[in-house]
Scaffold this active site. Structure first.
Site, PDB file in Angstrom:
ATOM      1  N   HIS A  81      -1.169   1.301   7.507  1.00 48.40           N
ATOM      2  CA  HIS A  81      -1.097   1.402   6.617  1.00 48.40           C
ATOM      3  C   HIS A  81      -0.862   2.625   5.870  1.00 48.40           C
ATOM      4  O   HIS A  81      -0.863   3.393   6.683  1.00 48.40           O
ATOM      5  CB  HIS A  81      -2.991   0.636   5.901  1.00 48.40           C
ATOM      6  CG  HIS A  81      -3.802   0.861   5.204  1.00 48.40           C
ATOM      7  ND1 HIS A  81      -3.001  -0.017   4.110  1.00 48.40           N
ATOM      8  CD2 HIS A  81      -4.314   1.808   4.544  1.00 48.40           C
ATOM      9  CE1 HIS A  81      -3.842  -0.082   2.798  1.00 48.40           C
ATOM     10  NE2 HIS A  81      -4.108   1.120   2.888  1.00 48.40           N
TER      11      HIS A  81
ATOM     12  N   CYS B  64       0.705  -1.198  -0.227  1.00 45.88           N
ATOM     13  CA  CYS B  64       0.553   0.067  -0.222  1.00 45.88           C
ATOM     14  C   CYS B  64       0.581   1.122  -0.090  1.00 45.88           C
ATOM     15  O   CYS B  64       0.970   1.714  -0.592  1.00 45.88           O
ATOM     16  CB  CYS B  64      -0.739  -0.088   0.943  1.00 45.88           C
ATOM     17  SG  CYS B  64      -0.302  -0.146   2.668  1.00 45.88           S
TER      18      CYS B  64
ATOM     19  N   ASN C  68      -7.611   5.871   0.582  1.00 48.78           N
ATOM     20  CA  ASN C  68      -7.070   4.335   0.973  1.00 48.78           C
ATOM     21  C   ASN C  68      -6.734   3.533  -0.612  1.00 48.78           C
ATOM     22  O   ASN C  68      -7.284   3.486  -1.092  1.00 48.78           O
ATOM     23  CB  ASN C  68      -7.829   3.367   1.653  1.00 48.78           C
ATOM     24  CG  ASN C  68      -7.524   2.474   1.850  1.00 48.78           C
ATOM     25  OD1 ASN C  68      -6.781   1.819   1.433  1.00 48.78           O
ATOM     26  ND2 ASN C  68      -8.466   1.656   2.948  1.00 48.78           N
TER      27      ASN C  68
END
Length: 186
Positions: free
Chosen positions: A165, A2, A185
């Site tokens: 994250h 990510c 995200n």
């Protein structure tokens, strides 16, 4: 990965940087691409084929790793991810990292990282210096990413932020005294 995807989302707003990252031509009938990364102050070209591994063989199958939102989107991100994995030895080797490092690898420059657990950083947050810097960096068009506290990526904090994250910072604004940061995200 990510962290890598959040860095790619951040730089995607600047097409000129994408052209530097990917050597000409962007569309290549030979099925190979050259991706230019920054390592140790030098540009290192990484050659990859344009075959992307998919989960299955149907039309609705998705790539194993990063993917466009739909089939009409540009496919440069999976190619860059593939080149990044090739440089580091495998997709497994790039599972976990820091967005500021990925930004440096893709565009060069001098990334800045602040540890929110550091006492000096906490002081900057408390006295408003961090907010002023974030607002200035956003207004200047800098590339901004952030990461959440360590933890299981299946858990979220009360604000809905996934632990462990990375996120892309899309906007930094102050409206009627409310300080707002819009995150994406990956």
């Amino acid at each position: 990965d990510c962290y890598l995807i959040s860095a790619m989302v951040s730089i995607s707003k600047n097409p000129k940087l994408l052209l530097k990252l990917l050597s000409d031509p962007v569309n290549n009938n030979a099925g190979v691409r050259c991706v230019n990364f920054h390592f140790m102050g030098k540009i290192v070209p990484v050659i990859v084929d344009t075959k992307i591994p998919f989960r299955g063989s149907s039309e609705s199958s998705n790539p194993y790793a990063c993917m466009p939102v739909n089939r009409d989107d540009q496919w440069w991100a999976p190619i860059v991810e593939k080149a990044y994995a090739k440089y580091y030895g495998s997709y497994q080797a790039i599972d976990g990292g820091n967005s500021h490092v990925a930004l440096y690898r893709m565009i060069g420059g001098f990334p800045i990282r602040y540890d929110m657990q550091d006492m000096k950083t906490k002081e900057m947050v408390q006295n408003g210096t961090m907010w002023k810097m974030l607002l200035k960096w956003y207004q200047e068009g800098n590339f901004l990413c952030t990461g959440s506290n360590a933890g299981s990526d299946t858990d979220t904090n009360p604000q809905g932020i996934v632990y462990g994250h990375a996120y892309t910072i899309l906007q930094v604004v102050e409206i009627f005294g409310n300080k707002l940061i819009q995150l994406r995200n990956p």
